[in-house]
Design an enzyme around this catalytic site. Structure first.
Site, short mmCIF file in Angstrom:
data_model
loop_
_atom_site.label_atom_id
_atom_site.label_comp_id
_atom_site.label_asym_id
_atom_site.label_seq_id
_atom_site.Cartn_x
_atom_site.Cartn_y
_atom_site.Cartn_z
N GLY A 90 0.84 -1.19 0.00
CA GLY A 90 0.00 0.00 0.00
C GLY A 90 0.87 1.24 0.00
N GLU A 113 0.47 -1.24 -4.86
CA GLU A 113 -0.63 -0.28 -4.68
C GLU A 113 -1.80 -0.70 -5.55
OE1 GLU A 113 -3.16 2.33 -3.72
OE2 GLU A 113 -1.19 2.56 -2.73
N ASN A 146 -3.09 -6.37 -5.41
CA ASN A 146 -3.76 -6.58 -4.13
C ASN A 146 -2.89 -7.53 -3.31
OD1 ASN A 146 -5.40 -7.24 -1.98
ND2 ASN A 146 -7.26 -7.46 -3.20
N ALA A 147 -2.06 -6.97 -2.45
CA ALA A 147 -1.11 -7.77 -1.69
C ALA A 147 -1.80 -8.70 -0.70
CB ALA A 147 -0.14 -6.86 -0.94
N LEU A 166 2.72 1.35 6.20
CA LEU A 166 2.79 2.73 6.68
C LEU A 166 1.44 3.42 6.53
CD1 LEU A 166 6.24 3.78 5.16
CD2 LEU A 166 5.73 2.30 7.11
N ASP A 169 -5.04 1.86 5.89
CA ASP A 169 -6.45 2.18 6.08
C ASP A 169 -6.90 1.62 7.43
OD1 ASP A 169 -9.20 2.47 5.99
OD2 ASP A 169 -9.36 1.95 3.88
N THR A 244 6.54 9.57 3.71
CA THR A 244 5.28 9.39 2.99
C THR A 244 4.43 10.65 3.03
OG1 THR A 244 4.05 8.56 4.90
CG2 THR A 244 5.29 6.95 3.61
N GLU A 245 3.54 10.77 2.08
CA GLU A 245 2.62 11.90 2.05
C GLU A 245 1.77 11.95 3.32
OE1 GLU A 245 -0.98 11.80 -0.44
OE2 GLU A 245 -0.20 13.61 -1.41
N GLU A 246 1.31 10.78 3.77
CA GLU A 246 0.49 10.72 4.97
C GLU A 246 1.29 11.12 6.21
OE1 GLU A 246 -3.08 10.46 6.84
OE2 GLU A 246 -2.72 10.17 4.69
#
Length: 269
Positions: A90, A113, A146-147, A166, A169, A244-246
Site C-alpha cells: 500500500g 498499490e 492486491n497484496a 505505513l 487504512d 510518505t505523504e500521509e
C-alpha cells in the site's frame, strides 16, 4: 510497471527535449478515492508462481525479459542475480520508495498499490527520476496489486528482508476489521515471505489501529517486537516516519505517530 511515455503539452515537450530533464508528474492529475475495496475483483495480472514473473519491465537494468524477442533487444545477457528484498505494501504516492532508493542503492524494492491512478503517478515519477538521475532509482518500482490476495505469487519463501505497512487504512467500523492489512491470517503469509531476521515496520496516526497491529503481532509466534532503543541506528526508521505523504500530513497537523517494528524470528527460535 510499464515504460509508458507521459503525455506532454507541446511547450513542455519542447522544453524537455532541449534540456533532457523530464518534469515530475503532478499529484493533482492523479487524484482518486482514498480507499479501494480489496475484496472486489480488480482484474489484476499476477504470476502463478514467483519464478514465472517477468521483472524486466520493472527493473530493466537487472532482469532479462522472458519473452525471446524482447530478450534479444535487451542490453542484458543475463540477470543481475538480485532479487527484490523490500516491499512497501500500500505504498501510496511512493514517498518511502524514493527516499530509500538512494539509502539502499544496491537493494531492489517494490511498492504494491491497488489504486489505478496512484500507481500511474508513482510509475511516471520513477521513470522521470531515472531519466534525470542516470544510474539512480533503477532499484525501485511499483506494481498495481492486491497484496492481501497475491503476495506469495510474487515472492519466494524467505525472500524479503523488510516489509513496510505505513499509515494503512484503519477501517474503523468493526465489520470492516477483516479488511485491515494486519490480521492473524495475513501474518502467516508475511512470515512466509520474510526471511528470518527480517523486519516488519508498522506506523499509524490512529492509536486504535496501532494497538490492533501490536496485539496481533505480539500474539504471533514468528514475530518479536524490536525495542525502540534498538531502532535508533536503523536508517529506514526516519523515512518510515516522515517520507510518505500521509506521514508529512500528520507532521503538519502536529498529530501523533505510533511506530512498532517486529523481527521475524529464526526457525530455531
Amino acid at each position: 510497471m510499464e515504460n509508458t511515455p507521459v503525455q506532454k503539452r507541446p511547450a513542455e515537450a519542447a522544453a524537455e527535449e532541449s534540456t533532457g530533464v523530464v518534469r515530475l508528474p503532478q499529484k493533482k492529475f492523479f487524484r482518486q478515492r482514498a480507499h479501494s475495496n480489496i475484496f472486489s475483483d480488480h482484474h489484476l495480472d499476477y504470476p502463478v508462481s514467483p519464478d514465472r514473473m517477468d521483472w524486466s519491465k520493472n527493473y530493466p537494468k537487472h532482469f532479462v525479459p522472458k519473452d525471446p524477442e524482447a530478450a534479444a533487444a535487451s542490453s542484458l545477457t543475463q540477470d543481475s542475480g538480485k532479487k527484490i528484498e523490500f516491499a512497501d505494501i500500500g505504498c501510496g504516492y511512493g514517498g518511502l520508495l524514493v527516499a530509500l532508493a538512494t539509502v539502499y542503492p544496491e537493494t531492489l524494492m517494490l511498492g504494491m498499490e491497488i489504486r489505478v491512478k496512484v500507481e500511474e503517478y508513482v510509475n511516471q515519477k520513477i521513470l522521470a527520476l531515472r531519466n534525470n538521475h542516470p544510474g539512480s532509482y533503477d532499484n525501485v518500482s511499483i506494481l498495481r496489486m492486491n497484496a492481501m490476495k497475491f503476495l506469495p505469487n510474487f515472492f519466494e519463501k524467505h525472500q524479503l528482508s523488510k516489509l513496510f505497512f505505513l499509515f494503512p487504512d484503519p477501517h474503523f467500523k468493526k465489520r470492516k476489521h477483516k479488511a485491515r492489512i494486519i490480521t492473524s491470517t495475513l501474518l502467516a503469509e508475511y512470515a512466509y515471505v520474510l526471511r528470518p531476521g527480517g523486519i516488519i515496520y508498522t506506523i499509524s496516526d490512529v492509536k486504535d489501529l496501532h494497538l490492533w497491529m501490536v496485539k496481533h503481532l505480539d500474539a504471533h509466534p514468528l514475530f518479536v517486537r524490536i525495542p525502540d532503543e534498538e531502532l535508533v541506528d536503523d536508517p529506514a526508521v526516519e523515512h518510515v516516519r516522515n517520507a510518505t505523504e500521509e506521514g508529512q500530513k500528520v507532521e503538519r497537523n502536529k498529530g501523533d505517530k505510533y511506530l512498532a517494528c517486529y523481527r521475524r524470528v529464526t526457525d530455531e527460535e
